[in-house]
Design a protein around this motif. Structure first.
Motif, PDB file in Angstrom:
ATOM      1  N   LEU A 123       5.743  41.108  60.516  1.00 25.77           N
ATOM      2  CA  LEU A 123       6.049  42.261  61.379  1.00 25.77           C
ATOM      3  C   LEU A 123       7.559  42.399  61.562  1.00 25.77           C
ATOM      4  O   LEU A 123       8.117  43.491  61.468  1.00 25.77           O
ATOM      5  CB  LEU A 123       5.378  42.094  62.750  1.00 25.77           C
ATOM      6  N   LEU A 124       8.211  41.276  61.801  1.00 27.45           N
ATOM      7  CA  LEU A 124       9.657  41.285  61.983  1.00 27.45           C
ATOM      8  C   LEU A 124      10.362  41.733  60.704  1.00 27.45           C
ATOM      9  O   LEU A 124      11.359  42.464  60.743  1.00 27.45           O
ATOM     10  CB  LEU A 124      10.139  39.885  62.387  1.00 27.45           C
ATOM     11  N   ARG A 156       2.116  34.870  61.602  1.00 26.42           N
ATOM     12  CA  ARG A 156       1.628  36.190  62.006  1.00 26.42           C
ATOM     13  C   ARG A 156       2.786  37.132  62.346  1.00 26.42           C
ATOM     14  O   ARG A 156       2.738  38.321  62.056  1.00 26.42           O
ATOM     15  CB  ARG A 156       0.699  36.033  63.216  1.00 26.42           C
ATOM     16  N   TYR A 157       3.834  36.576  62.957  1.00 30.21           N
ATOM     17  CA  TYR A 157       4.904  37.442  63.473  1.00 30.21           C
ATOM     18  C   TYR A 157       5.961  37.792  62.431  1.00 30.21           C
ATOM     19  O   TYR A 157       6.497  38.900  62.429  1.00 30.21           O
ATOM     20  CB  TYR A 157       5.570  36.781  64.684  1.00 30.21           C
ATOM     21  N   LYS A 171      17.950  38.393  67.946  1.00 26.70           N
ATOM     22  CA  LYS A 171      16.803  38.010  67.111  1.00 26.70           C
ATOM     23  C   LYS A 171      17.216  36.934  66.102  1.00 26.70           C
ATOM     24  O   LYS A 171      16.505  35.958  65.877  1.00 26.70           O
ATOM     25  CB  LYS A 171      16.244  39.239  66.383  1.00 26.70           C
ATOM     26  N   ARG A 207      10.303  38.609  70.227  1.00 25.36           N
ATOM     27  CA  ARG A 207       9.643  39.923  70.269  1.00 25.36           C
ATOM     28  C   ARG A 207      10.326  40.865  71.254  1.00 25.36           C
ATOM     29  O   ARG A 207      10.459  42.056  71.009  1.00 25.36           O
ATOM     30  CB  ARG A 207       8.172  39.764  70.668  1.00 25.36           C
ATOM     31  N   PHE A 209       8.857  32.786  70.522  1.00 23.19           N
ATOM     32  CA  PHE A 209       8.335  34.025  69.940  1.00 23.19           C
ATOM     33  C   PHE A 209       8.404  35.181  70.911  1.00 23.19           C
ATOM     34  O   PHE A 209       8.708  36.307  70.541  1.00 23.19           O
ATOM     35  CB  PHE A 209       6.892  33.838  69.476  1.00 23.19           C
ATOM     36  N   SER A 210       8.114  34.881  72.169  1.00 25.11           N
ATOM     37  CA  SER A 210       8.161  35.965  73.161  1.00 25.11           C
ATOM     38  C   SER A 210       9.595  36.474  73.312  1.00 25.11           C
ATOM     39  O   SER A 210       9.828  37.668  73.448  1.00 25.11           O
ATOM     40  CB  SER A 210       7.602  35.484  74.511  1.00 25.11           C
ATOM     41  N   ALA A 241       1.383  31.368  64.707  1.00 28.48           N
ATOM     42  CA  ALA A 241       2.129  32.456  65.362  1.00 28.48           C
ATOM     43  C   ALA A 241       3.298  32.907  64.495  1.00 28.48           C
ATOM     44  O   ALA A 241       3.570  34.106  64.344  1.00 28.48           O
ATOM     45  CB  ALA A 241       2.635  31.990  66.727  1.00 28.48           C
TER      46      ALA A 241
END
Length: 973
Positions: free
Chosen positions: A608-609, A604-605, A577, A569, A565-566, A601
């Motif tokens: 946003l993506l 949640r992510y 990506k 991001r 995930f890091s 995670a």
């Protein structure tokens, strides 16, 4: 209309159409479009673009309009075709003047002539080629160039025609013009060489004409000879190619300070090598006499000091690909036992290759590839510093055709695979000599080790028996991964990649946890981005292995998710990506339900993506694909994601949205996954179905998934869904059925049968518009076996559900055929009894047996006349479904109940809600709840009561002895 007025109008429209103002441009384009079918329009265009006093943009547009007209109206059979008289005049005009001063217009004119030639040459335009060959003799340099340009495009177009007659005509043309063009090429090239120290412009002109002549010769050689090696002219030309290439390499070196000339020399050299590559591809047996010459030429320049100062990248790529082409050419590969090879030319080619690729030559090529071409260059290291994501992007597909690094790597893999017995020892020696740790300050040593590791990774499959990778990994590679010096990022990235290459080839299962533990730190934020991307791919490769053990990976799952995930991001490039998201998606797919505790995670992510990727449809595709795997892993827990998932599905499957072109396929898969894992229907999920009717109308390639989605809705909420959308679905199916092939019809019938199983009474009413067509198809009896099988299943379910509806359908068929009902039923029963043998699926055979049994008490004379046939077919169905248990008792093998274990989904490790619904539905299906033998016996007894003993005994007399005996094995008659 006066010709001058017409010309003035067209010229004015062209001038306005050349404007940058859309308000002026659009009406002018419309007007030009209207004139396309007017007689004389193309003659005016010809007049305008031939007038050099007119603005060049207007003339250029006039040529384009003419070209469009040729595409649409030149063919004789085209609507509004240009008349033959007008075409004759236009053809003469097109080759009457070769003094076009503007190069861009001249190119368009040459293409225009070639388009006309494609239709008319040589039959309607036999004078075209003679006219061009005559005009090319002109002393005028401009005319020479323009004629050659036109001849090049004409030959290129004619050579692309593939019908046998067209190919023969092109071969005839080649035999006529080849010698002349060859002489022309030689003359222009000699002129260029004589002018080497003189006038730059004259040199450019001569070389351009030599290049055009060479392009023509290339097409003539490759497509104009059935067997080029049988033509003296073609062989002479091919032999000269090598000398000319050597000469031009020297010329390019000596002309480095001349503007345009080095670039023009490079084009010329590349076209010389393309001649060889094309002959190898299209005429491998004709190329055999040139195999050794090509290999000697390529190896001399690429792998010896002779090429220093002469080489340029495109030439190197071309030569390496020629070597590879010779190595992999299927026509040059003999049988395993060479003496058994039937084609002598194949044996000859094989022997030439063996004679050339001797151990010293192979060793030198391998050594040079690894030490000279594999090390990272200064430019690549600079790109790594400036744009690590761009540097890390893997060049896939056919990048080996035009990019140096993939080209050298594919040649290495090819040559190593062909000669691994010789080259394995060479590479092993290189591993040994680069085994010791390299000081972080020794950049050259690091680059050398990186190149060797690259070679070992590429040759992993061929080195299987030669390398103890487990030992190498534990003793050396793990240590190198831990060295944190900046220069060592090169080694860390390469080792990560190397481990990924070997993970699926030769690595113990016991070492997998060690691999995961060594890879995860490379994903951390302190690490270089290119290393992180390589580590992510290695993780994917390690998991994508048949020996992957989920239990071994579970302790690494949470940190892997967090680290990936890091990377996701912090990545800036869409490609990066997508790459990392694909790794995450793959992990989710492989670990399945085990991902549930760690999905927070991702959940949640991803929203946003999704918002950030509004302008990147391909990234959104990757997100939707990931969501599919996530939903499947989460099962019914995915319902908490509905506020995010449903809008994504709605957008992806809305044909009114432009992005649906990219997202539709994955969007449908996500829709299906959500339905299959939902425990109950929601209002939003029901409203989502509004996207489906347009998809059924337009999306034939995704129809199967659309039908699966409808089936999922039927199982999830049969009553509510059919009440809301049943009529829409049936109408769409009815409309599509007439255009469907057998596979589509079967798919549609499966859907309709599911409706009849889920809500029999409601579905029977909904299906009434479609049932007559199904009954008529059975009545005719002409369908394919698999189609007839599903049609009979629908009929059987209708009969078991409602005799009245069955009777209505028979009546409708009789009305449509204008025949008595009894006659229709008689033919219908004949077809049913005859075609029941084509039904092979056990469940369907029992279903038809139940339906036939139910007919016995219908009180129909026609049914009683078929009594013997019905007994026989039901008995045959009993033969199929009755099985003996462990105690020897005969049981109906298709019987199940809610508590029964004998169901196909019991074998599935993880049930979706959809699977459970299918099981529940099966426990209500007559096929699985009614014992066929008992029902058959019951119906026969009821028939006996209906008829009375005397009439019943008379009926039994119509049954043959064999059928009677078989039936009595199951029931009492």
């Amino acid at each position: 209309m006066d010709i001058n007025i017409a010309r003035s109008m067209v010229l004015d429209a062209l001038q306005r159409a050349s404007s940058q103002n859309s308000e002026i441009l659009k009406p002018a384009e419309t007007k030009l479009k209207e004139w396309e079918t007017e007689p004389g329009y193309y003659a005016i265009l010809l007049n305008i673009f031939s007038d050099h006093s007119i603005d060049v943009n207007v003339r250029w547009l006039a040529v384009l309009c003419f070209k469009n007209g040729v595409d649409r109206y030149w063919r004789k059979t085209a609507p509004n075709a240009i008349s033959e008289v007008e075409k004759s005049t236009l053809r003469q005009g097109l080759v009457s003047n070769f003094r076009e001063p503007v190069n861009q217009v001249a190119v368009q004119l040459a293409v225009l002539v070639s388009k006309v030639a494609r239709f008319d040459c040589p039959r309607e335009w036999p004078e075209l080629v003679p006219t061009l060959l005559n005009a090319v003799r002109s002393e005028d340099q401009l005319v020479q160039h323009r004629v050659l340009l036109t001849l090049h495009h004409v030959v290129k177009t004619l050579s692309s025609k593939r019908l046998a007659g067209d190919r023969r005509l092109f071969q005839d043309l080649t035999s006529t013009v080849f010698s002349f063009v060859y002489e022309l090429w030689n003359n222009h090239l000699e002129t260029f060489l004589k002018l080497m120290s003189e006038n730059d412009s004259a040199m450019v002109s001569s070389l351009e004409k030599a290049l055009l002549s060479l392009r023509i010769l290339r097409k003539l050689t490759v497509h104009g000879f059935k067997r080029p090696h049988e033509s003296v002219d073609a062989v002479t030309f091919l032999k000269v190619v090598f000398d000319r290439a050597k000469t031009m390499l020297e010329c390019r070196k000596s002309l480095q300070n001349k503007s345009h000339l080095p670039e023009l020399c490079e084009k010329f050299i590349i076209h010389l090598t393309k001649v060889l590559a094309d002959v190898l591809e299209h005429h491998p047996f004709s190329f055999i006499p040139f195999i050794r010459m090509t290999l000697e030429f390529s190896v001399y320049y690429i792998f010896t000091p002779a090429g220093e100062g002469l080489l340029f990248e495109r030439f190197v790529i071309q030569q390496l690909n020629l070597i590879k082409g010779i190595l992999i050419c299927i026509e040059y590969k003999p049988s395993k036992v060479v003496e058994e090879t039937k084609e002598p030319a194949t044996v000859e080619a094989h022997q030439i290759k063996l004679a050339f690729f001797v151990p010293p030559t192979l060793t030198e090529i391998c050594h040079k590839l690894v030490t000279q071409y594999f090390p990272l260059t200064r430019e690549e290291l600079q790109l790594w510093d400036e744009n690590p994501e761009g540097f890390a992007t893997d060049e896939g597909g056919e990048s080996w055709k035009y990019s140096l690094r993939p080209c050298t790597q594919t040649l290495f893999v090819t040559i190593f695979h062909e000669h691994r017995e010789i080259l394995s020892s060479v590479l092993l020696e290189m591993i040994r000599s680069n085994h010791d740790p390299v000081p972080p300050s020794d950049l050259e040593g690091i680059l050398r080790k990186d190149a060797v590791y690259n070679a070992v990774g590429l040759a992993a499959f061929d080195l299987y028996d030669e390398v103890d990778f487990d030992r190498w990994f534990t003793s050396t590679l793990v240590t190198e991964l831990g060295i944190r010096d900046p220069n060592y990022r090169i080694i860390r990235r390469r080792v990560a990649w190397l481990v990924g290459q070997w993970a699926g080839v030769k690595m113990s299962r016991e070492l997998r946890p060690m691999l995961y533990a060594a890879t995860l730190p490379l994903l951390s934020g302190e690490e270089d981005m290119a290393v992180r991307i390589a580590a992510a791919n290695t993780l994917k490769l390690a998991i994508d292995d048949f020996e992957f053990n989920t239990e071994q990976f579970l302790s690494f799952l949470e940190p892997a998710f967090g680290l990936l995930f890091s990377v996701l991001r912090e990545a800036n490039e869409c490609d990066t990506k997508m790459q990392v998201l694909y790794v995450l998606s793959f992990i989710v797919e492989r670990v399945g339900a085990a991902v549930r505790p760690h999905s927070t995670a991702l959940v949640r992510y991803l929203p946003l993506l999704w918002e950030e990727s509004a302008e990147h449809n391909m990234l959104r595709c990757a997100i939707v694909s990931t969501l599919v795997h996530l939903v499947q892993a989460l099962g019914s827990e995915c319902e908490s994601l509905s506020p995010f998932l449903l809008p994504v599905i709605r957008l992806s499957t809305d044909v009114a949205q432009d992005c649906h072109v990219y997202l539709l396929e994955d969007g449908l898969d996500l829709w299906l996954a959500v339905l299959e894992n939902s425990a109950y229907i929601t209002n939003d999920l029901m409203l989502l179905f509004r996207n489906m009717p347009p998809l059924l109308e337009f999306s034939s390639e995704n129809l199967r998934t659309c039908f699966y989605i409808i089936q999922a809705y039927v199982l999830l909420a049969p009553n509510d869904f059919l009440k809301e959308y049943g009529a829409t679905v049936v109408s769409a199916c009815n409309d599509m059925l007439s255009d469907m092939r057998a596979e589509g019809i079967v798919m549609t019938m499966h859907l309709l049968e599911l409706c009849l199983r889920a809500e029999p009474a409601q579905s029977m009413e909904l299906l009434k518009p479609m049932l007559p067509r199904i009954f008529e198809a059975v009545h005719k009896g002409e369908e394919y076996p698999m189609v007839m099988s599903v049609y009979l299943s629908i009929v059987a379910r209708v009969l078991l559900g409602s005799r009245n509806v069955f009777g209505e359908m028979v009546e409708k068929v009789s009305q449509h055929a204008n025949l008595p009902q009894e006659q229709v039923l008689d033919k219908f029963m004949d077809v049913w009894l005859d075609k029941m043998d084509v039904v092979t699926q056990l469940e369907r055979r029992k279903l038809l047996g139940l339906a036939l049994s139910s007919l016995l008490t219908a009180g129909s004379r026609v049914v009683l006349e078929k009594f013997c046939g019905i007994l026989l077919k039901v008995t045959e169905a009993l033969n199929d479904v009755i099985k003996a248990d462990e105690m020897g008792a005969q049981l109906d093998s298709l019987m199940i109940s809610d508590s029964s274990g004998s169901f196909q989904y019991e074998e599935v490790e993880q049930h979706t809600e959809h699977d459970l619904r299918r099981k529940r539905l099966a426990t209500q299906d007559p096929v699985h709840t009614v014992v066929l033998r008992d029902y058959f016996q019951q119906q026969v007894m009821e028939l006996k009561n209906q008829l009375g003993s005397v009439q019943y005994e008379d009926l039994l007399q119509t049954v043959d002895v064999e059928t009677m005996e078989q039936t009595k094995e199951y029931i009492v008659l």
